[in-house]
Enzyme design. Structure first.
Site, mmCIF file in Angstrom:
data_model
loop_
_atom_site.group_PDB
_atom_site.id
_atom_site.type_symbol
_atom_site.label_atom_id
_atom_site.label_comp_id
_atom_site.label_asym_id
_atom_site.label_seq_id
_atom_site.Cartn_x
_atom_site.Cartn_y
_atom_site.Cartn_z
ATOM 1 N N TYR A 263 34.841 41.316 54.459
ATOM 2 C CA TYR A 263 34.474 41.467 53.032
ATOM 3 C C TYR A 263 33.511 42.633 52.862
ATOM 4 O O TYR A 263 32.485 42.701 53.536
ATOM 5 C CB TYR A 263 33.826 40.167 52.544
ATOM 6 C CG TYR A 263 33.549 40.136 51.057
ATOM 7 C CD1 TYR A 263 34.529 39.700 50.169
ATOM 8 C CD2 TYR A 263 32.321 40.523 50.541
ATOM 9 C CE1 TYR A 263 34.284 39.662 48.801
ATOM 10 C CE2 TYR A 263 32.068 40.482 49.180
ATOM 11 C CZ TYR A 263 33.053 40.051 48.318
ATOM 12 O OH TYR A 263 32.798 40.005 46.968
ATOM 13 N N SER B 58 30.704 39.769 41.728
ATOM 14 C CA SER B 58 31.997 40.085 42.353
ATOM 15 C C SER B 58 33.204 39.475 41.682
ATOM 16 O O SER B 58 34.332 39.780 42.080
ATOM 17 C CB SER B 58 31.990 39.649 43.803
ATOM 18 O OG SER B 58 31.317 40.627 44.524
ATOM 19 N N PHE C 48 20.209 46.012 50.913
ATOM 20 C CA PHE C 48 19.494 44.794 50.524
ATOM 21 C C PHE C 48 18.987 43.993 51.728
ATOM 22 O O PHE C 48 18.842 42.784 51.674
ATOM 23 C CB PHE C 48 20.396 43.926 49.620
ATOM 24 C CG PHE C 48 20.814 44.667 48.378
ATOM 25 C CD1 PHE C 48 19.862 45.245 47.546
ATOM 26 C CD2 PHE C 48 22.158 44.826 48.061
ATOM 27 C CE1 PHE C 48 20.236 45.958 46.409
ATOM 28 C CE2 PHE C 48 22.546 45.537 46.925
ATOM 29 C CZ PHE C 48 21.582 46.113 46.091
ATOM 30 N N GLY D 233 30.604 35.209 42.728
ATOM 31 C CA GLY D 233 29.822 36.422 42.482
ATOM 32 C C GLY D 233 28.361 36.212 42.832
ATOM 33 O O GLY D 233 27.829 35.116 42.632
ATOM 34 N N ASN E 268 31.943 45.426 49.722
ATOM 35 C CA ASN E 268 31.923 45.995 48.372
ATOM 36 C C ASN E 268 32.572 47.369 48.336
ATOM 37 O O ASN E 268 33.130 47.783 47.316
ATOM 38 C CB ASN E 268 30.472 46.107 47.887
ATOM 39 C CG ASN E 268 29.899 44.750 47.536
ATOM 40 O OD1 ASN E 268 30.430 44.057 46.669
ATOM 41 N ND2 ASN E 268 28.859 44.335 48.234
ATOM 42 N N SER F 179 19.144 33.695 42.530
ATOM 43 C CA SER F 179 19.939 34.060 43.712
ATOM 44 C C SER F 179 19.022 34.246 44.907
ATOM 45 O O SER F 179 17.814 34.048 44.802
ATOM 46 C CB SER F 179 20.742 35.333 43.443
ATOM 47 O OG SER F 179 19.869 36.424 43.307
ATOM 48 N N ASN F 180 19.635 34.635 46.032
ATOM 49 C CA ASN F 180 18.945 34.725 47.319
ATOM 50 C C ASN F 180 18.381 33.348 47.693
ATOM 51 O O ASN F 180 17.281 33.227 48.197
ATOM 52 C CB ASN F 180 17.828 35.780 47.279
ATOM 53 C CG ASN F 180 17.397 36.172 48.686
ATOM 54 O OD1 ASN F 180 18.225 36.288 49.587
ATOM 55 N ND2 ASN F 180 16.109 36.363 48.881
HETATM 56 C C1 REY Z 1 23.960 41.823 47.147
HETATM 57 C C2 REY Z 1 22.666 41.172 47.528
HETATM 58 C C3 REY Z 1 25.124 40.873 47.191
HETATM 59 C C4 REY Z 1 22.233 40.048 46.588
HETATM 60 C C5 REY Z 1 26.467 41.529 46.946
HETATM 61 N N1 REY Z 1 27.060 41.187 45.799
HETATM 62 O O1 REY Z 1 26.982 42.288 47.740
HETATM 63 C C6 REY Z 1 28.391 41.558 45.435
HETATM 64 C C7 REY Z 1 29.168 40.281 45.261
HETATM 65 C C8 REY Z 1 28.479 42.370 44.195
HETATM 66 O O2 REY Z 1 29.966 40.027 46.172
HETATM 67 C C9 REY Z 1 20.873 39.454 46.875
HETATM 68 N N2 REY Z 1 20.663 39.150 48.259
HETATM 69 C C10 REY Z 1 20.774 38.173 46.033
HETATM 70 C C11 REY Z 1 19.884 39.883 49.062
HETATM 71 C C12 REY Z 1 19.758 39.363 50.466
HETATM 72 O O3 REY Z 1 19.292 40.876 48.683
HETATM 73 N N3 REY Z 1 18.820 40.125 51.246
HETATM 74 O O4 REY Z 1 20.940 37.069 46.591
HETATM 75 O O5 REY Z 1 20.568 38.322 44.829
HETATM 76 O O6 REY Z 1 28.963 39.566 44.259
#
Ligand code: REY
Length: 325
Positions: free
Chosen positions: A111, A14, A72, A254, A113, A280-281
């Protein structure tokens, strides 16, 4: 995991939103878009509510539902389902508008996307030029950001880069190498690849007035508090944090699969910091990364209690319903 070298590239997630906001605000300065006009004036297909302005999109106040909530919900299956997909802007917007707005346009910060996907579509529609070209001509080239690119829908990073490892929801399972993906689910909300030196240079240049005229920089840095204690705020595609030592920093965070980024600079752009985790996560990793802001800008003398006080207890880039700690 191999040792991380600071020059390596990574997916900045992000932080891309700030690049998109700069393009949009340059177009505003050129008189090609008015921030307080309805976004529908500039879009190929209308959003369901005419009251949504361009400024609402930039400040996450449109109320548009974040479709990544659903996408997700299950981390690894959700990722595998989209990692090779190529979406149009309109398909992503459709996933959002199938749901009601979170709030009336302008009424609250929420917030999403979706806002920055709509802005990507808007930029391309009014200029007839891909966002990738705008980022390159307006930002990457003038600032000599040689390690920064917009990678979509290609799946690979070039040059020297850090691989990213996604932690499954079942934390006993092995990490998933998530480096290669189209990032099409985020595009103008998340597909910039960069490195620490370039992000520092970008935010320093932005806050010291080298990318936008005074008026547009003022619009971008006009902050609205987003936490009850008033210490975290959002402007237009830009976050700010008030740190324990009284310093206020501006930048963005991000989160894309395998990468967490924090990239911030002081209000005058003289001191910048980018930190990265190539996983991440994982709320613990994210909180640790958040603490690097205090360490960098307030110094090692900052009391540990004050330092933890400003560490967010949530993963702010992820829509609330899929946040894990
Ligand atoms: C997407 C999920 C996070 C990430 C997102 N990122 O909206 C935008 C940003 C581009 O603001 C994922 N988490 C992780 C999950 C949780 O899947 N169930 O942590 O990689 O940067």
């Amino acid at each position: 995991m191999p040792r991380y070298r600071p020059a390596r590239r990574f997916r900045a997630g992000s932080v891309t939103k700030t690049f998109t906001a700069v393009v949009l605000l340059q177009l505003a300065a050129e008189g090609r878009v008015d921030l307080d006009s309805p976004a529908n004036r500039y879009l190929p297909e209308p959003l369901p509510d005419d009251r949504i302005t361009v400024r609402h999109l930039l400040g996450h106040r449109s109320g548009l539902y974040d479709y990544t909530n659903d996408m997700f919900h299950d981390t690894v299956p959700g990722f595998e389902a989209v990692r090779n997909k190529v979406f149009s802007y309109q398909e992503l917007i459709g996933l959002s508008t199938a749901r009601p707005l979170n709030n009336a346009p302008g009424a609250a910060y929420s917030y999403s996307n979706t806002n920055f996907v709509v802005l990507g579509q808007l930029i391309e529609h009014i200029t007839g030029t891909p966002v990738a070209t705008h980022y390159r001509q307006r930002i990457f080239e003038p600032l000599w950001l040689r390690n920064t690119s917009y990678v979509h829908p290609g799946t690979t990073l070039s040059g020297s880069y850090a691989r990213g490892y996604l932690r499954p929801d079942d934390t006993g399972l092995p990490l998933v190498d998530s480096t290669e993906q189209t990032l099409s689910w985020a595009q103008s909300a998340g597909a910039v690849v960069s490195n620490a030196a370039d992000l520092n240079r970008f935010f320093s240049a932005l806050l010291s007035g080298r990318l936008l005229p005074d008026r547009q920089l003022r619009e971008m840095t006009t902050m609205v508090p987003v936490t009850a204690d008033g210490k975290q705020s959002y402007g237009l595609g830009l976050r700010s944090r008030q740190l324990s030592c009284g310093t206020t920093v501006h930048g963005h965070t991000g989160t894309v699969q395998g990468y967490y980024t924090y990239a911030f600079t002081t209000s005058d752009g003289t001191r910048s910091m980018t930190s990265l985790a190539n996983t991440s996560n994982n709320g613990t990793v994210n909180a640790t990364l958040g603490a690097t802001l205090e360490a960098s800008f307030c110094g090692s003398g900052a009391a540990a209690s004050r330092r933890t006080a400003s560490v967010p207890s949530f993963t702010e880039d992820i829509a609330p319903r899929i946040t894990r700690n």
